[in-house]
Design a protein around this motif. Structure first.
Motif, PDB file in Angstrom:
ATOM      1  N   LEU A 179       0.831  -1.199   0.000  1.00 24.21           N
ATOM      2  CA  LEU A 179       0.000   0.000   0.000  1.00 24.21           C
ATOM      3  C   LEU A 179       0.869   1.254   0.000  1.00 24.21           C
ATOM      4  CD1 LEU A 179      -2.555  -1.079   2.750  1.00 24.21           C
ATOM      5  CD2 LEU A 179      -3.044  -0.867   0.299  1.00 24.21           C
ATOM      6  N   PRO A 180       0.349   2.370  -0.488  1.00 18.20           N
ATOM      7  CA  PRO A 180       1.114   3.625  -0.370  1.00 18.20           C
ATOM      8  C   PRO A 180       1.387   3.936   1.097  1.00 18.20           C
ATOM      9  CG  PRO A 180      -0.769   3.900  -1.846  1.00 18.20           C
ATOM     10  CD  PRO A 180      -0.933   2.561  -1.180  1.00 18.20           C
ATOM     11  N   PRO A 181       2.515   4.526   1.399  1.00 15.59           N
ATOM     12  CA  PRO A 181       2.811   4.864   2.798  1.00 15.59           C
ATOM     13  C   PRO A 181       1.956   6.032   3.269  1.00 15.59           C
ATOM     14  CG  PRO A 181       4.484   5.777   1.360  1.00 15.59           C
ATOM     15  CD  PRO A 181       3.589   4.946   0.480  1.00 15.59           C
ATOM     16  N   LEU A 182       1.956   6.243   4.566  1.00 17.55           N
ATOM     17  CA  LEU A 182       1.303   7.424   5.110  1.00 17.55           C
ATOM     18  C   LEU A 182       2.075   8.667   4.675  1.00 17.55           C
ATOM     19  CD1 LEU A 182       0.687   6.147   8.744  1.00 17.55           C
ATOM     20  CD2 LEU A 182      -1.008   6.344   6.910  1.00 17.55           C
ATOM     21  N   PRO A 183       1.380   9.782   4.440  1.00 16.00           N
ATOM     22  CA  PRO A 183       2.101  11.002   4.054  1.00 16.00           C
ATOM     23  C   PRO A 183       2.926  11.526   5.221  1.00 16.00           C
ATOM     24  CG  PRO A 183      -0.210  11.497   4.455  1.00 16.00           C
ATOM     25  CD  PRO A 183      -0.085   9.998   4.514  1.00 16.00           C
ATOM     26  N   ALA A 184       3.933  12.315   4.905  1.00 19.22           N
ATOM     27  CA  ALA A 184       4.809  12.856   5.949  1.00 19.22           C
ATOM     28  C   ALA A 184       4.041  13.726   6.933  1.00 19.22           C
ATOM     29  CB  ALA A 184       5.948  13.652   5.315  1.00 19.22           C
ATOM     30  N   ASN A 185       2.954  14.351   6.471  1.00 22.77           N
ATOM     31  CA  ASN A 185       2.161  15.206   7.355  1.00 22.77           C
ATOM     32  C   ASN A 185       0.892  14.491   7.825  1.00 22.77           C
ATOM     33  OD1 ASN A 185       0.924  15.219   4.839  1.00 22.77           O
ATOM     34  ND2 ASN A 185       0.476  17.421   4.852  1.00 22.77           N
ATOM     35  N   PHE A 186       0.984  13.191   8.017  1.00 25.09           N
ATOM     36  CA  PHE A 186      -0.152  12.426   8.514  1.00 25.09           C
ATOM     37  C   PHE A 186      -0.561  12.822   9.937  1.00 25.09           C
ATOM     38  CE2 PHE A 186      -1.558   8.555  10.866  1.00 25.09           C
ATOM     39  CZ  PHE A 186      -2.795   8.386  10.247  1.00 25.09           C
ATOM     40  N   PRO A 187       0.376  13.087  10.850  1.00 27.53           N
ATOM     41  CA  PRO A 187      -0.043  13.409  12.222  1.00 27.53           C
ATOM     42  C   PRO A 187      -0.824  14.723  12.288  1.00 27.53           C
ATOM     43  CG  PRO A 187       2.301  12.856  12.120  1.00 27.53           C
ATOM     44  CD  PRO A 187       1.842  13.061  10.714  1.00 27.53           C
ATOM     45  N   VAL A 188      -1.710  14.796  13.259  1.00 30.33           N
ATOM     46  CA  VAL A 188      -2.385  16.064  13.550  1.00 30.33           C
ATOM     47  C   VAL A 188      -1.359  16.988  14.193  1.00 30.33           C
ATOM     48  CG1 VAL A 188      -4.199  17.183  14.892  1.00 30.33           C
ATOM     49  CG2 VAL A 188      -4.624  14.970  13.802  1.00 30.33           C
ATOM     50  N   ALA A 189      -1.187  18.181  13.648  1.00 31.12           N
ATOM     51  CA  ALA A 189      -0.122  19.078  14.068  1.00 31.12           C
ATOM     52  C   ALA A 189      -0.475  19.809  15.359  1.00 31.12           C
ATOM     53  CB  ALA A 189       0.153  20.099  12.964  1.00 31.12           C
ATOM     54  N   PRO A 190       0.535  20.213  16.120  1.00 31.31           N
ATOM     55  CA  PRO A 190       0.263  21.079  17.278  1.00 31.31           C
ATOM     56  C   PRO A 190      -0.369  22.397  16.833  1.00 31.31           C
ATOM     57  CG  PRO A 190       2.537  20.255  17.294  1.00 31.31           C
ATOM     58  CD  PRO A 190       1.963  19.916  15.957  1.00 31.31           C
ATOM     59  N   TYR A 191      -1.180  22.958  17.685  1.00 30.52           N
ATOM     60  CA  TYR A 191      -1.825  24.249  17.427  1.00 30.52           C
ATOM     61  C   TYR A 191      -2.666  24.229  16.156  1.00 30.52           C
ATOM     62  CZ  TYR A 191       1.473  25.736  21.000  1.00 30.52           C
ATOM     63  OH  TYR A 191       2.188  25.838  22.165  1.00 30.52           O
ATOM     64  N   GLU A 192      -3.288  23.096  15.886  1.00 25.64           N
ATOM     65  CA  GLU A 192      -4.178  23.006  14.739  1.00 25.64           C
ATOM     66  C   GLU A 192      -5.483  23.736  15.049  1.00 25.64           C
ATOM     67  OE1 GLU A 192      -5.266  19.425  11.774  1.00 25.64           O
ATOM     68  OE2 GLU A 192      -6.224  19.297  13.728  1.00 25.64           O
TER      69      GLU A 192
END
Length: 432
Positions: A179-192
């Motif tokens: 499967l395609p990997p998770l994108p580099a910005n998969f995590p929910v970022a701080p201060y979203e």
């Protein structure tokens, strides 16, 4: 007014395709030979932004050349009074055909919009490709404008809910390792920003992802790319019908908006993430550089009509006031204009019962991007897209960037004042 030797024009639209879902962009997890062929034959614009990441408002902008809030279409209900594109080309003597999804707000093209319907909406992308090929091959004495509005990869919405896309079921996914990997910005970022997450929780039917594990998101990305490949094959059928005349035909390829595609653990649209608001845009035709990449900022909804008119050699009919080069009376400009946008604005709105003023605006200028939602924690977002293309570091919470934040507040306030945008009352005042 018609000029001699005006070119035929083909506008190809997909639905919910993020800008990087093309192998021509360097994405190794899908193959899009038809889209890649267009990119090789023309100029690709990687910084093209939709007017609003939602179907009807974005399409209203594409068909009128104005922002959704200006024409009063900010949700998937209602439609613009004057879908200008078809009328302009019909009055210029073009044979105008439209096939596939209209969604302004009717799914099918109604009468009196400047086009004749060549194929209905409903998910038959294969039938649309055949009808579009027949349209471009038909003998005629006058030039034509064809809009081929395909449904995919919008079927990812159904897939996420455990349903088959309207264009048909997808094969079973491969083993996890393939499967395609998770994108580099998969995590929910701080201060979203809080507002998009609150809207996500309020719409579990649209966002059925709360319990998803990482492998579920990887399967989502695989299905999404498979749907892009599916629509690419149909686009290839249309391009084959243009062989032999493609050098004399203007072809523009784009999408109405993007999809989160798993970035920030987000599916669907609405949010002002890059994956949702940046769309593919390729232009080919006489006088257009081949194999080129133009980094200018593009307001896709505003710039489409001026660009098509410029490439077709059309001038504005009487009744439109003087304005920018390309098409008088409209705020956009042709992509051939030497005067580029210093900034672009994207709007958004959620239509959720109990959510008042669920609004947001985005301003992109240079390497920076500013997002402002009407309310909620961390409603201001500021990103350096050169250093942080995944939008993981919110500079708005760092006092060192206060002057830059004030600059973008000013840009948004100036925009709202210029277009009478009611969002003006939600723009924070500069602190310095």
């Amino acid at each position: 007014m018609r000029r001699p030797r005006q070119p035929d024009v083909v506008l190809i639209l997909t639905d919910q395709q993020t800008a990087d879902a093309m192998s021509a962009t360097g994405n190794p997890y899908l193959r899009t030979p038809a889209m890649d062929a267009l990119a090789a034959a023309g100029t690709r614009y990687p910084n093209a932004y939709c007017a609003q990441p939602l179907c009807t408002p974005s399409r209203a902008s594409l068909m009128t050349g104005r922002l959704p809030s200006t024409v009063g279409v900010t949700g998937n209900t209602g439609g613009p009074e004057d879908p200008l594109l078809g009328r302009l080309f019909t009055e210029a003597g073009y044979d105008c055909g439209y096939g596939g999804k209209w969604h302004l707000p009717e799914l099918d093209l109604p009468e009196g919009r400047g086009f004749r319907r060549i194929h209905p909406a409903g998910g038959d992308d294969a039938g649309l490709a055949r009808a579009a090929a027949e349209f471009v091959r038909a003998p005629r004495e006058r030039p034509f404008l064809l809009v081929a509005s395909f449904l995919e990869p919008h079927g990812i919405c159904e897939w996420a809910r455990g349903q088959d896309p309207r264009t048909g079921p997808l094969p079973a996914p491969p083993p996890t390792a393939e499967l395609p990997p998770l994108p580099a910005n998969f995590p929910v970022a701080p201060y979203e920003a809080a507002l998009p997450r609150l809207a996500e929780r309020a719409q579990p039917h649209t966002h059925p992802t709360a319990a998803w594990r990482e492998d579920d998101w990887r399967r989502y990305r695989h299905a999404y790319y498979a749907l892009v490949e599916r629509v690419d094959r149909h686009i290839g059928q249309l391009l084959k019908a243009l062989e032999g005349r493609d050098r004399e035909t203007v072809v523009v390829f784009s999408s109405d908006h993007g999809d989160g595609a798993g970035a920030h653990r987000w599916n669907q649209k609405w949010a002002l993430y890059e994956e949702c608001v940046r769309v593919p845009l390729v232009v080919t035709g006489p006088g257009v550089a081949a194999g080129a990449v133009d980094e200018r900022l593009v307001a896709a909804g505003l710039d489409l009509i001026p660009t098509l008119c410029d490439l077709a050699g059309l001038t504005a009919p009487q009744g439109l006031s003087p304005g920018l080069p390309g098409l008088p009376g409209l705020p956009g400009r042709s992509l051939r204009s030497p005067e580029e946008h210093a900034s672009v604005v994207v709007e958004t709105r959620w239509e959720i019962p109990g959510f008042n003023n669920a609004l947001g605006r985005m301003v992109r200028s240079g390497r920076h991007k500013y997002v402002c939602y009407a309310w909620g924690d961390h409603r201001e977002q500021l990103f350096d897209l050169t250093a942080d293309p995944g939008e993981l570091v919110n500079l708005a919470v760092d006092a060192r960037h206060a002057p830059l934040l004030d600059r973008f507040r000013g840009l948004l306030a100036e925009h709202c004042a210029a277009v009478a945008d009611p969002f003006a009352r939600f723009v924070p005042r500069a602190t310095q």
